[in-house]
Design a protein around this motif. Structure first.
Motif, short mmCIF file in Angstrom:
data_model
loop_
_atom_site.label_atom_id
_atom_site.label_comp_id
_atom_site.label_asym_id
_atom_site.label_seq_id
_atom_site.Cartn_x
_atom_site.Cartn_y
_atom_site.Cartn_z
N SER A 195 0.87 -1.24 0.09
CA SER A 195 0.05 0.16 -0.14
C SER A 195 0.61 1.13 0.00
O SER A 195 2.05 1.05 0.34
CB SER A 195 -0.93 -0.08 1.23
OG SER A 195 -2.08 -0.86 1.08
N VAL A 196 0.19 2.44 -0.51
CA VAL A 196 0.95 3.48 -0.46
C VAL A 196 0.17 4.43 0.30
O VAL A 196 -1.30 4.76 -0.11
CB VAL A 196 1.29 4.19 -2.04
CG1 VAL A 196 1.85 5.41 -1.89
CG2 VAL A 196 1.91 3.18 -2.75
N LEU A 197 0.70 5.43 1.23
CA LEU A 197 -0.08 6.44 1.87
C LEU A 197 0.44 7.85 1.73
O LEU A 197 1.69 7.83 1.75
CB LEU A 197 -0.02 6.09 3.39
CG LEU A 197 -0.93 7.15 4.36
CD1 LEU A 197 -2.28 6.98 4.24
CD2 LEU A 197 -0.14 6.77 5.83
N ILE A 198 0.03 8.45 0.98
CA ILE A 198 0.24 9.80 0.38
C ILE A 198 -0.38 10.99 1.24
O ILE A 198 -1.62 11.14 1.04
CB ILE A 198 -0.05 10.16 -1.02
CG1 ILE A 198 0.48 8.96 -1.80
CG2 ILE A 198 0.70 11.39 -1.53
CD1 ILE A 198 0.31 8.94 -3.38
N SER A 199 0.46 11.93 1.98
CA SER A 199 -0.23 13.18 2.58
C SER A 199 0.27 14.26 1.55
O SER A 199 1.58 14.43 1.21
CB SER A 199 0.57 13.15 3.60
OG SER A 199 0.08 14.47 4.39
N THR A 200 -0.66 15.13 1.29
CA THR A 200 -0.41 16.15 0.27
C THR A 200 -1.60 17.15 0.42
O THR A 200 -2.72 16.83 0.89
CB THR A 200 -0.22 15.68 -1.15
OG1 THR A 200 0.11 16.53 -1.92
CG2 THR A 200 -1.49 15.07 -1.59
N HIS A 201 -1.19 18.29 0.09
CA HIS A 201 -2.13 19.84 -0.23
C HIS A 201 -2.41 19.57 -1.75
O HIS A 201 -3.54 20.33 -1.91
CB HIS A 201 -1.54 20.77 0.07
CG HIS A 201 -1.26 20.85 1.68
ND1 HIS A 201 -0.05 20.72 2.23
CD2 HIS A 201 -2.26 21.01 2.80
CE1 HIS A 201 -0.28 20.86 3.70
NE2 HIS A 201 -1.55 20.94 4.06
N LEU A 202 -1.77 18.81 -2.57
CA LEU A 202 -1.77 19.13 -4.13
C LEU A 202 -3.04 17.78 -4.71
O LEU A 202 -2.73 17.02 -5.35
CB LEU A 202 -0.68 18.86 -4.74
CG LEU A 202 0.47 19.93 -4.75
CD1 LEU A 202 1.71 19.56 -5.22
CD2 LEU A 202 -0.09 21.40 -4.99
N ILE A 203 -4.09 18.04 -3.96
CA ILE A 203 -5.09 16.77 -4.21
C ILE A 203 -5.41 16.87 -5.58
O ILE A 203 -5.42 15.75 -6.05
CB ILE A 203 -6.44 17.03 -3.39
CG1 ILE A 203 -6.05 17.47 -1.73
CG2 ILE A 203 -7.43 16.00 -3.44
CD1 ILE A 203 -7.07 17.78 -0.87
N ALA A 204 -5.81 17.91 -6.30
CA ALA A 204 -6.19 17.66 -7.68
C ALA A 204 -5.18 16.94 -8.53
O ALA A 204 -5.47 16.49 -9.44
CB ALA A 204 -6.32 19.02 -8.27
#
Length: 254
Positions: A195-204
């Motif tokens: 699995s990959v867990l990505i935290s970001t503000h660049l949702i689009a």
């Protein structure tokens, strides 16, 4: 329906029954400030998951707990059915928001370091990705741009045969033209069934690759859902749903 076109290379990985990560009543406080509050969450296998929230929501604290960089105040985390420890560190690979590499090293030295430190580091994969991103092994890290350093760090992280890839703002320092390539690098280089867990503000930018999303606000999980079902339910993109959700949360707190 305002739904961004899904990429044809979206993850084909299948989900096993047993979750990869189980958090029960997980809380974390710093002195008198409670940063995470009673988190009950499961992270499945074989999924790309977006960890989404505003600044100060608790995303980084949660990630650090998963990586054993912080200790819970209360509650528990099980990874592969066991408490966090040496085995969990072996199967988790982590891309922090800030570059941590020794900048006096050459790229080939960084590859050598990872190869010696991690028994699941795939040197051949790393060398292939370096070629694709036009990074020469004789380049010195401190002479590389911030974006190039972040590409290198991503290559090192994605070249491990891990079970959980945790990426904190993987697109933050790269230009828009490079983002799609980096997303494709993520998609095509994580281990089958991981699995990959990505935290970001660049949702689009990332939502086309997401299988599931987690919304976190003021230290609490306020939503966990399949990305597809969430878009269908609201007839909107994940980015639009996020903006509306947190606009409402802000208004409710006033």
């Amino acid at each position: 329906m305002k739904n961004p076109t899904k990429n044809s290379i979206k993850s084909p990985h299948k989900t096993a029954q047993a979750p990869l990560v189980v958090c029960k009543n997980l809380s974390k406080s710093f002195e008198r400030q409670e940063v995470l509050r009673n988190i009950n969450l499961e992270i499945p296998r074989g999924k790309i998951i977006g960890l989404l929230g505003q600044n100060g929501a608790g995303k980084s604290t949660f990630i650090k707990l998963l990586n054993d960089l912080l200790t819970p105040t209360s509650g528990s985390i099980l990874i592969n059915g066991s408490p966090i420890g040496p085995e969990s560190k072996r199967i988790i690979t982590y891309l922090p928001e800030r570059t941590y590499l020794d900048k006096t090293l050459l790229i080939r030295d960084a590859l050598q370091y990872f190869s010696e430190f991690y028994d699941n580091f795939n040197v051949d994969k790393a060398e292939k990705l370096l070629q694709e991103l036009n990074l020469a092994e004789d380049m010195q890290i401190n002479k590389m741009s911030k974006g190039m350093q972040e590409k290198l760090q991503l290559i090192l992280v994605m070249s491990r045969d891990a079970e959980l890839y945790i990426l904190d703002e993987p697109l933050g320092g790269v230009d828009p033209a490079t983002r799609d390539y980096i997303l494709n690098t993520i998609l095509t280089n994580f281990k089958e069934g991981a699995s990959v867990l990505i935290s970001t503000h660049l949702i689009a930018d990332i939502e086309r690759i997401l299988d599931e999303v987690i919304f976190i606000d003021h230290g609490e999980i306020i939503l966990t859902e399949s990305a597809d079902s969430l878009r269908a339910k609201h007839d909107a993109s994940i980015d639009e749903i996020f903006r509306q959700t947190f606009k409402n949360q802000t208004h409710a707190s006033l």
